[in-house]
Motif scaffolding. Structure first.
Motif, PDB file in Angstrom:
ATOM      1  N   LYS A   1       0.802  -1.241   0.000  1.00  0.00           N
ATOM      2  CA  LYS A   1       0.000   0.000   0.000  1.00  0.00           C
ATOM      3  C   LYS A   1       0.830   1.286   0.000  1.00  0.00           C
ATOM      4  O   LYS A   1       0.618   2.159  -0.843  1.00  0.00           O
ATOM      5  N   PRO A   2       1.792   1.448   0.926  1.00  0.00           N
ATOM      6  CA  PRO A   2       2.486   2.748   0.965  1.00  0.00           C
ATOM      7  C   PRO A   2       3.465   2.945  -0.176  1.00  0.00           C
ATOM      8  O   PRO A   2       3.798   4.079  -0.527  1.00  0.00           O
ATOM      9  N   ASN A   3       3.934   1.853  -0.767  1.00  0.00           N
ATOM     10  CA  ASN A   3       5.041   1.958  -1.715  1.00  0.00           C
ATOM     11  C   ASN A   3       4.599   2.156  -3.158  1.00  0.00           C
ATOM     12  O   ASN A   3       5.380   2.609  -3.989  1.00  0.00           O
ATOM     13  N   MET A   4       3.342   1.831  -3.461  1.00  0.00           N
ATOM     14  CA  MET A   4       2.824   2.156  -4.789  1.00  0.00           C
ATOM     15  C   MET A   4       2.800   3.677  -4.986  1.00  0.00           C
ATOM     16  O   MET A   4       3.278   4.189  -6.009  1.00  0.00           O
ATOM     17  N   THR A   5       2.260   4.396  -4.013  1.00  0.00           N
ATOM     18  CA  THR A   5       2.207   5.857  -4.136  1.00  0.00           C
ATOM     19  C   THR A   5       3.609   6.472  -4.053  1.00  0.00           C
ATOM     20  O   THR A   5       3.856   7.530  -4.633  1.00  0.00           O
ATOM     21  N   SER A   6       4.521   5.789  -3.345  1.00  0.00           N
ATOM     22  CA  SER A   6       5.894   6.290  -3.271  1.00  0.00           C
ATOM     23  C   SER A   6       6.580   6.218  -4.632  1.00  0.00           C
ATOM     24  O   SER A   6       7.331   7.121  -5.009  1.00  0.00           O
ATOM     25  N   ILE A   7       6.324   5.147  -5.389  1.00  0.00           N
ATOM     26  CA  ILE A   7       6.884   5.028  -6.745  1.00  0.00           C
ATOM     27  C   ILE A   7       6.329   6.148  -7.624  1.00  0.00           C
ATOM     28  O   ILE A   7       7.069   6.810  -8.359  1.00  0.00           O
ATOM     29  N   LEU A   8       5.027   6.350  -7.539  1.00  0.00           N
ATOM     30  CA  LEU A   8       4.397   7.396  -8.339  1.00  0.00           C
ATOM     31  C   LEU A   8       4.993   8.762  -7.990  1.00  0.00           C
ATOM     32  O   LEU A   8       5.324   9.559  -8.880  1.00  0.00           O
ATOM     33  N   SER A   9       5.132   9.027  -6.697  1.00  0.00           N
ATOM     34  CA  SER A   9       5.671  10.310  -6.248  1.00  0.00           C
ATOM     35  C   SER A   9       7.108  10.506  -6.740  1.00  0.00           C
ATOM     36  O   SER A   9       7.476  11.594  -7.188  1.00  0.00           O
ATOM     37  N   GLU A  10       7.915   9.445  -6.671  1.00  0.00           N
ATOM     38  CA  GLU A  10       9.308   9.545  -7.122  1.00  0.00           C
ATOM     39  C   GLU A  10       9.386   9.750  -8.627  1.00  0.00           C
ATOM     40  O   GLU A  10      10.241  10.489  -9.129  1.00  0.00           O
ATOM     41  N   MET A  11       8.474   9.123  -9.362  1.00  0.00           N
ATOM     42  CA  MET A  11       8.484   9.241 -10.817  1.00  0.00           C
ATOM     43  C   MET A  11       8.185  10.675 -11.261  1.00  0.00           C
ATOM     44  O   MET A  11       8.687  11.155 -12.275  1.00  0.00           O
ATOM     45  N   TYR A  12       7.358  11.380 -10.471  1.00  0.00           N
ATOM     46  CA  TYR A  12       6.967  12.747 -10.815  1.00  0.00           C
ATOM     47  C   TYR A  12       7.715  13.789  -9.986  1.00  0.00           C
ATOM     48  O   TYR A  12       7.301  14.945  -9.916  1.00  0.00           O
ATOM     49  N   LYS A  13       8.805  13.375  -9.370  1.00  0.00           N
ATOM     50  CA  LYS A  13       9.559  14.264  -8.478  1.00  0.00           C
ATOM     51  C   LYS A  13       9.953  15.562  -9.162  1.00  0.00           C
ATOM     52  O   LYS A  13       9.906  16.636  -8.573  1.00  0.00           O
ATOM     53  N   LYS A  14      10.341  15.503 -10.429  1.00  0.00           N
ATOM     54  CA  LYS A  14      10.775  16.693 -11.153  1.00  0.00           C
ATOM     55  C   LYS A  14       9.667  17.321 -12.002  1.00  0.00           C
ATOM     56  O   LYS A  14       9.911  18.244 -12.761  1.00  0.00           O
ATOM     57  N   PHE A  15       8.430  16.780 -11.842  1.00  0.00           N
ATOM     58  CA  PHE A  15       7.304  17.311 -12.627  1.00  0.00           C
ATOM     59  C   PHE A  15       6.102  17.562 -11.716  1.00  0.00           C
ATOM     60  O   PHE A  15       5.030  16.975 -11.901  1.00  0.00           O
ATOM     61  N   PRO A  16       6.262  18.416 -10.702  1.00  0.00           N
ATOM     62  CA  PRO A  16       5.174  18.627  -9.735  1.00  0.00           C
ATOM     63  C   PRO A  16       3.899  19.148 -10.370  1.00  0.00           C
ATOM     64  O   PRO A  16       2.798  18.889  -9.873  1.00  0.00           O
ATOM     65  N   GLN A  17       4.033  19.865 -11.484  1.00  0.00           N
ATOM     66  CA  GLN A  17       2.852  20.450 -12.123  1.00  0.00           C
ATOM     67  C   GLN A  17       1.938  19.379 -12.711  1.00  0.00           C
ATOM     68  O   GLN A  17       0.765  19.633 -12.980  1.00  0.00           O
ATOM     69  N   LYS A  18       2.473  18.190 -12.950  1.00  0.00           N
ATOM     70  CA  LYS A  18       1.678  17.111 -13.527  1.00  0.00           C
ATOM     71  C   LYS A  18       1.219  16.081 -12.489  1.00  0.00           C
ATOM     72  O   LYS A  18       0.529  15.117 -12.816  1.00  0.00           O
ATOM     73  N   LYS A  19       1.611  16.314 -11.224  1.00  0.00           N
ATOM     74  CA  LYS A  19       1.346  15.305 -10.191  1.00  0.00           C
ATOM     75  C   LYS A  19      -0.143  15.165  -9.887  1.00  0.00           C
ATOM     76  O   LYS A  19      -0.642  14.050  -9.687  1.00  0.00           O
ATOM     77  N   ASP A  20      -0.881  16.275  -9.851  1.00  0.00           N
ATOM     78  CA  ASP A  20      -2.312  16.197  -9.543  1.00  0.00           C
ATOM     79  C   ASP A  20      -3.047  15.326 -10.566  1.00  0.00           C
ATOM     80  O   ASP A  20      -3.878  14.479 -10.215  1.00  0.00           O
ATOM     81  N   GLY A  21      -2.725  15.538 -11.847  1.00  0.00           N
ATOM     82  CA  GLY A  21      -3.346  14.732 -12.898  1.00  0.00           C
ATOM     83  C   GLY A  21      -2.978  13.271 -12.785  1.00  0.00           C
ATOM     84  O   GLY A  21      -3.815  12.384 -13.009  1.00  0.00           O
TER      85      GLY A  21
END
Length: 596
Positions: free
Chosen positions: A144-164
């Motif tokens: 559970k916690p690590n799926m969202t962690s992968i997503l967060s790390e993948m978008y680390k340099k693209f915060p403007q696209k994280k909400d989408g």
């Protein structure tokens, strides 16, 4: 996104070692996560929708529909502990992944353990049921916690696209829940419990393979942590809080946390043990007429409050005030989940025993048309996304795409078989589990509408979102109380009341649930995010346990008073809590020190 910006985005992804192929304007890796989460939620909710129904169904010797004949109090005690632990183990799973395994391996380990758990559940014997639930709790802690962690790390340099990205990911969660409850529930109730539990396990296994074979798409995202990354996290500070200083746990803090954890877990395990097996591990704690387990949990609560207050006193004013605001929000979250999670316990029993689910003639035809649209349209849309993903990634992760094809071929086969059975039947009884899909359906229907309100000039403050969430959900229970008012034994309620209740519950969830985690991340210093998320999930865990305990009393309260009285509990309490949190707006606004 225009072609030029898409090309630039793709190039940036490639520089990080991530597959630069874009699907609907997002990295292909996002959709791998989407489908991994979808199959995990398919399995989780497919099993969950059957569990209380199976445990409380009558014992029919030699029949595939024979349940265990438990009363709702026993079933609620077991389910409540299971649900509670599901929100506690991720705290430890996140720590293990951060320090040792890395996010991606943690997800695979968790998914493999959950697959084993679903396999155990398919045997539906006491030993394998308990082993299965234990494995699901442990596996969820890693997953559970690590799926969202992968997503967060993948978008680390693209915060403007994280909400989408999170919106798309959330659709994966609800798509999986929708199809899991529909198909596993149908198999379990129409063919036999083994089949429903088994189908959940099959898709958990296939989802694990799909994610494992997609490794080339993620590059180094989610790899085991390096020393450099660990140093970077340790040095993280909240730039909004220059006066924020470390507040290490004292030896007394650690001792009290250990004691309260032992007492809390003792309560969680003792509750089903005492009600199901008659084994009371905490009977020596009994004081007068108060049961030992209740004394234990009260002691744990007192120790918890002491530790929280003593630690808050050691923070600087701004940090302390903002943490108090988070704790107030967490307190009201307990009341929300205590009511909302009746969907997994008392509402299952209500749908089975008190709702008129029999259809024939034109009413059956209308239902079958609606059910076909509910099934085929979303399945076709998700299949379209699979086709897009396959076109982009087949060269890099062919085995992952092959597994995905097998998954969707299987889902289409089961769905079409279900629809064929219903269309060829002269009369039919809607499955109990069908009503549970309403939550996911209404989320998908209303999520975009609610998010647009939050983005507009009508966006209310957090306290009013909380209040609205509690009150709107309470309206759903008020409708059930009204629909059940004055009914006598043998008379059943129209299914319209339950469908409307789920609609209001979902609208309440959309007002409150997404807001909580957002405010934790805004109000808490960066180095404390993990700890405060743990506190937040603890509040949800308590709410889930209370939901199962109170939900298990549905037959007791109905016999002593009425079914309408039972639903009024979940009408009045959330409304009072909702009004109270809105009245606290000036206080909480001051505590937040400018955080919007």
């Amino acid at each position: 996104m225009n072609q030029e910006s898409e090309a630039s985005f793709s190039e940036e992804l490639e520089k990080q070692g991530i597959d630069g192929s874009l699907v609907l304007g997002h990295p292909s890796g996002l959709f791998v996560l989407f489908f991994t989460e979808m199959w995990e939620r398919f399995s989780f909710y497919g099993m969950r929708v059957l569990l209380i129904n199976f445990l409380t169904s009558a014992i029919i010797s030699g029949s595939p529909f024979s349940g265990w004949g438990w009363d709702p109090v026993q079933a609620g005690a077991l389910y409540g502990t299971y649900a509670m632990l599901l929100y506690i183990t991720p705290i430890f799973g996140g720590i293990v992944a951060d320090k040792y395994l890395g996010y991606r391996y943690a997800v695979v380990v968790g998914a493999a353990i959950m697959t084993l758990g679903h396999l155990f559940m398919a045997f539906d014997t006491p030993l394998f049921l308990y082993l299965g639930l234990g494995a699901l709790v442990l596996g969820t802690g890693f997953f559970k916690p690590n799926m969202t962690s992968i997503l967060s790390e993948m978008y680390k340099k693209f915060p403007q696209k994280k909400d989408g990205a999170y919106t798309i990911f959330y659709m994966g969660v609800n798509s999986g829940a929708f199809f899991g409850m529909m198909l596993c529930g149908y198999l379990g109730e129409k063919v036999g419990w083994h089949w429903g539990f088994g189908l959940a396990g099959i898709f958990m296994f296939l989802g694990t393979l799909q994610f494992w074979f997609a490794k080339p798409i993620f590059g180094k995202v989610g790899d085991p942590p390096s020393k450099e990354l660990a140093a970077e996290k340790a040095a993280a500070v909240n730039t909004d809080l220059p006066e924020d200083k470390p507040n290490p746990f004292t030896k007394l803090d650690s001792i009290l946390i250990f004691v309260m954890t032992v007492l809390g877990l003792g309560f969680a395990f003792n509750d089903p043990l005492s009600k199901i097996a008659g084994v009371d591990l905490l009977e020596n704690f009994q004081i007068g007429s108060m049961a030992g387990q209740n004394v234990a949990i009260l002691i744990a609560l007192v120790l918890f409050l002491f530790v929280v207050i003593s630690r808050l006193a050691r923070y600087t004013k701004v940090v302390r005030d903002r943490l108090i605001a988070v704790i107030i929000f967490a307190f009201f979250v307990v009341f929300f989940w205590m009511s909302f999670e009746q969907g997994a316990s008392s509402l299952v029993i209500f749908a089975r025993e008190n709702v008129d689910r029999s259809l024939s003639g034109s009413s059956l035809t209308i239902f079958n048309i609606i059910n076909t649209l509910l099934t085929v349209v979303p399945l076709a849309l998700v299949t379209y996304v699979v086709v897009l993903l396959t076109k982009k990634t087949y060269g890099k992760a062919p085995l992952s795409n092959v597994v995905q094809f097998v998954c969707f071929a299987g889902v289409w086969a089961v769905a079409l078989w279900m629809l064929y059975n219903e269309f060829t039947a002269e009369s039919s009884e809607i499955t109990v589990s069908w009503f549970s899909i309403m939550n996911s359906f209404f989320i998908i229907t209303f999520a975009n509408f609610v998010s647009k309100i939050w983005d507009s000039k009508y966006n209310p403050p957090a306290t009013f979102k909380y209040g609205l969430g509690l009150i709107i959900m309470a309206i759903g229970f008020g409708l059930l109380a009204f629909g059940a008012y004055g009914i006598q034994d043998g008379i059943k309620v129209s299914m319209v009341w339950l469908i409307l209740a789920y609609m209001f519950h979902t609208l309440g969830e959309l007002c409150l649930s997404p807001v909580g985690l957002s405010y934790v991340s805004k109000l808490v210093p960066a180095r404390m995010i993990g700890f405060m998320f743990g506190m937040w999930y603890l509040a949800i865990a308590i709410g889930n346990k209370l939901a199962a305990i109170i939900g298990g009393q549905i037959e007791v309260i109905t016999k002593q008073y009425s079914l309408s009285t039972f639903f009024l509990i979940f009408t009045i309490v959330p409304i009072v809590a909702g009004l109270l949190v809105m009245m606290l707006h000036p206080v909480i606004k001051k505590l937040m020190h400018g955080v919007k």
